[in-house]
Design a protein around this motif. Structure first.
Motif, PDB file in Angstrom:
ATOM      1  N   LYS A 139     -57.578  35.919  -2.479  1.00  0.00           N
ATOM      2  CA  LYS A 139     -58.884  35.925  -1.807  1.00  0.00           C
ATOM      3  C   LYS A 139     -58.762  35.384  -0.384  1.00  0.00           C
ATOM      4  O   LYS A 139     -59.355  35.935   0.562  1.00  0.00           O
ATOM      5  CB  LYS A 139     -59.875  35.089  -2.613  1.00  0.00           C
ATOM      6  N   ALA A 140     -57.997  34.313  -0.218  1.00  0.00           N
ATOM      7  CA  ALA A 140     -57.823  33.721   1.116  1.00  0.00           C
ATOM      8  C   ALA A 140     -57.083  34.675   2.049  1.00  0.00           C
ATOM      9  O   ALA A 140     -57.461  34.843   3.214  1.00  0.00           O
ATOM     10  CB  ALA A 140     -57.063  32.399   0.998  1.00  0.00           C
ATOM     11  N   ILE A 141     -56.040  35.322   1.531  1.00  0.00           N
ATOM     12  CA  ILE A 141     -55.294  36.282   2.346  1.00  0.00           C
ATOM     13  C   ILE A 141     -56.198  37.435   2.767  1.00  0.00           C
ATOM     14  O   ILE A 141     -56.138  37.914   3.907  1.00  0.00           O
ATOM     15  CB  ILE A 141     -54.071  36.812   1.570  1.00  0.00           C
ATOM     16  N   GLY A 142     -57.054  37.881   1.856  1.00  0.00           N
ATOM     17  CA  GLY A 142     -57.984  38.957   2.196  1.00  0.00           C
ATOM     18  C   GLY A 142     -58.882  38.576   3.367  1.00  0.00           C
ATOM     19  O   GLY A 142     -59.119  39.381   4.279  1.00  0.00           O
ATOM     20  N   GLU A 143     -59.381  37.343   3.362  1.00  0.00           N
ATOM     21  CA  GLU A 143     -60.235  36.893   4.459  1.00  0.00           C
ATOM     22  C   GLU A 143     -59.454  36.815   5.765  1.00  0.00           C
ATOM     23  O   GLU A 143     -59.959  37.231   6.819  1.00  0.00           O
ATOM     24  CB  GLU A 143     -60.823  35.518   4.129  1.00  0.00           C
ATOM     25  N   LEU A 144     -58.209  36.325   5.705  1.00  0.00           N
ATOM     26  CA  LEU A 144     -57.393  36.224   6.913  1.00  0.00           C
ATOM     27  C   LEU A 144     -57.016  37.599   7.457  1.00  0.00           C
ATOM     28  O   LEU A 144     -56.961  37.805   8.672  1.00  0.00           O
ATOM     29  CB  LEU A 144     -56.129  35.415   6.621  1.00  0.00           C
ATOM     30  N   GLU A 145     -56.781  38.548   6.567  1.00  0.00           N
ATOM     31  CA  GLU A 145     -56.458  39.909   7.017  1.00  0.00           C
ATOM     32  C   GLU A 145     -57.665  40.567   7.672  1.00  0.00           C
ATOM     33  O   GLU A 145     -57.516  41.290   8.663  1.00  0.00           O
ATOM     34  CB  GLU A 145     -55.966  40.748   5.845  1.00  0.00           C
ATOM     35  N   ARG A 146     -58.842  40.315   7.132  1.00  0.00           N
ATOM     36  CA  ARG A 146     -60.046  40.900   7.741  1.00  0.00           C
ATOM     37  C   ARG A 146     -60.246  40.380   9.161  1.00  0.00           C
ATOM     38  O   ARG A 146     -60.732  41.092  10.033  1.00  0.00           O
ATOM     39  CB  ARG A 146     -61.278  40.601   6.876  1.00  0.00           C
ATOM     40  N   GLN A 147     -59.870  39.132   9.372  1.00  0.00           N
ATOM     41  CA  GLN A 147     -59.996  38.559  10.712  1.00  0.00           C
ATOM     42  C   GLN A 147     -58.737  38.778  11.550  1.00  0.00           C
ATOM     43  O   GLN A 147     -58.650  38.304  12.683  1.00  0.00           O
ATOM     44  CB  GLN A 147     -60.302  37.058  10.599  1.00  0.00           C
ATOM     45  N   GLU A 148     -57.766  39.488  10.962  1.00  0.00           N
ATOM     46  CA  GLU A 148     -56.519  39.839  11.642  1.00  0.00           C
ATOM     47  C   GLU A 148     -55.732  38.614  12.092  1.00  0.00           C
ATOM     48  O   GLU A 148     -55.039  38.635  13.115  1.00  0.00           O
ATOM     49  CB  GLU A 148     -56.786  40.781  12.823  1.00  0.00           C
ATOM     50  N   LEU A 149     -55.829  37.535  11.328  1.00  0.00           N
ATOM     51  CA  LEU A 149     -55.087  36.314  11.634  1.00  0.00           C
ATOM     52  C   LEU A 149     -53.706  36.307  10.982  1.00  0.00           C
ATOM     53  O   LEU A 149     -52.856  35.477  11.333  1.00  0.00           O
ATOM     54  CB  LEU A 149     -55.880  35.083  11.194  1.00  0.00           C
ATOM     55  N   VAL A 150     -53.475  37.173  10.002  1.00  0.00           N
ATOM     56  CA  VAL A 150     -52.153  37.350   9.408  1.00  0.00           C
ATOM     57  C   VAL A 150     -51.895  38.844   9.283  1.00  0.00           C
ATOM     58  O   VAL A 150     -52.820  39.652   9.310  1.00  0.00           O
ATOM     59  CB  VAL A 150     -52.034  36.688   8.011  1.00  0.00           C
ATOM     60  N   ARG A 151     -50.619  39.183   9.163  1.00  0.00           N
ATOM     61  CA  ARG A 151     -50.273  40.569   8.884  1.00  0.00           C
ATOM     62  C   ARG A 151     -49.341  40.617   7.681  1.00  0.00           C
ATOM     63  O   ARG A 151     -48.662  39.641   7.363  1.00  0.00           O
ATOM     64  CB  ARG A 151     -49.645  41.249  10.096  1.00  0.00           C
ATOM     65  N   ARG A 152     -49.312  41.764   7.052  1.00  0.00           N
ATOM     66  CA  ARG A 152     -48.552  41.939   5.810  1.00  0.00           C
ATOM     67  C   ARG A 152     -47.257  42.702   6.112  1.00  0.00           C
ATOM     68  O   ARG A 152     -47.266  43.691   6.830  1.00  0.00           O
ATOM     69  CB  ARG A 152     -49.412  42.707   4.818  1.00  0.00           C
ATOM     70  N   GLU A 153     -46.150  42.205   5.544  1.00  0.00           N
ATOM     71  CA  GLU A 153     -44.869  42.895   5.650  1.00  0.00           C
ATOM     72  C   GLU A 153     -44.300  43.105   4.263  1.00  0.00           C
ATOM     73  O   GLU A 153     -44.489  42.277   3.369  1.00  0.00           O
ATOM     74  CB  GLU A 153     -43.859  42.076   6.476  1.00  0.00           C
ATOM     75  N   ARG A 154     -43.573  44.195   4.094  1.00  0.00           N
ATOM     76  CA  ARG A 154     -42.928  44.469   2.815  1.00  0.00           C
ATOM     77  C   ARG A 154     -41.523  43.902   2.830  1.00  0.00           C
ATOM     78  O   ARG A 154     -40.741  44.168   3.748  1.00  0.00           O
ATOM     79  CB  ARG A 154     -42.876  45.980   2.558  1.00  0.00           C
ATOM     80  N   ASP A 155     -41.201  43.067   1.837  1.00  0.00           N
ATOM     81  CA  ASP A 155     -39.856  42.523   1.700  1.00  0.00           C
ATOM     82  C   ASP A 155     -38.998  43.569   0.988  1.00  0.00           C
ATOM     83  O   ASP A 155     -39.171  43.809  -0.213  1.00  0.00           O
ATOM     84  CB  ASP A 155     -39.898  41.228   0.888  1.00  0.00           C
TER      85      ASP A 155
END
Length: 230
Positions: free
Chosen positions: A135-151
């Motif tokens: 849930k926290a990651i979802g909020e941060l992604e919506r605000q573009e404060l984190v990005r997702r990478e595939r390991d």
């Protein structure tokens, strides 16, 4: 030396002088030391009636040892300092409007050297449920404060803080301000600018239009300065 530290022999002579009934001034003259050195030494080690050279010397050594320990904090003190930093950063992020869990996740990412953690690593570090992290990651992604990478090695996502994180978040906020400005101006036209509600929306639209423009301008200036750095 007059300005040096008192030796064990100096303390023995102070004790002898007190036993002979000499005044602090007379003892200081006998030692060739400043009067303040003698009076401070006697006062902090039992006074004229309780001063003992051996005990005073041991006490001074113990105080010096504690000072060295305080100046060179061990692992426990360092861990406590890091925890305090985490709490301060989290409180600041909560003050910006983030939920506490989202702020904790963001803090954890920022204070990790790699700036990159998986969901499982965040769960382990924060000791919370996977659902809370998601849930926290979802909020941060919506605000573009984190990005997702595939390991590619472990076939799982990692969440990354990079140099552009705040730039993207700032730009997202600027876009939200622009959207609010557009809505307010449209609402003002619908209600009529001469009505109290319409005039209120018109003011809101003008405010957020100016703020959004200033935010975009500041972000672009920062980007140009970053690009110009060697």
């Amino acid at each position: 030396m007059p300005g040096g530290r008192l030796t064990h022999e100096d303390r023995r002579r102070i004790a002898e002088g007190l036993g002979e009934g000499l005044t602090p001034t007379e003892i200081a003259g006998r030692l060739g030391r400043p009067l303040s050195t003698v009076t401070r030494e006697v006062a902090r080690n039992g006074g004229p009636d309780g001063y003992q050279a051996d005990r005073a010397h041991l006490a001074t050594q113990e105080r010096a040892r504690r000072s060295r320990v305080a100046a060179s904090p061990g692992p426990e003190a360092e861990a406590e300092a890091v925890h305090g930093l985490e709490e301060q950063f989290t409180a600041i992020m909560v003050g910006t409007g983030l939920s506490r869990m989202t702020a904790r996740v963001l803090t954890c990412l920022y204070l990790t050297d790699s700036g990159s953690l998986s969901a499982a690593e965040l769960v382990q570090r924060l000791r919370v449920s996977a659902a809370s992290v998601s849930k926290a990651i979802g909020e941060l992604e919506r605000q573009e404060l984190v990005r997702r990478e595939r390991d590619p090695h472990r076939r799982r996502d990692r969440y990354v803080i990079d140099a552009d994180a705040w730039f993207r978040g700032w730009m997202a906020s600027a876009r939200q301000n622009s959207a609010l400005a557009d809505f307010a101006r449209t609402g003002a036209r619908t209600l009529g600018a001469t009505t109290p509600a319409g005039a209120r929306l018109q003011d809101i639209g003008e405010f957020f239009e100016r703020v959004g423009h200033a935010m975009l301008q500041a972000a672009e200036e920062w980007r140009r300065e970053q690009a110009a750095r060697p």
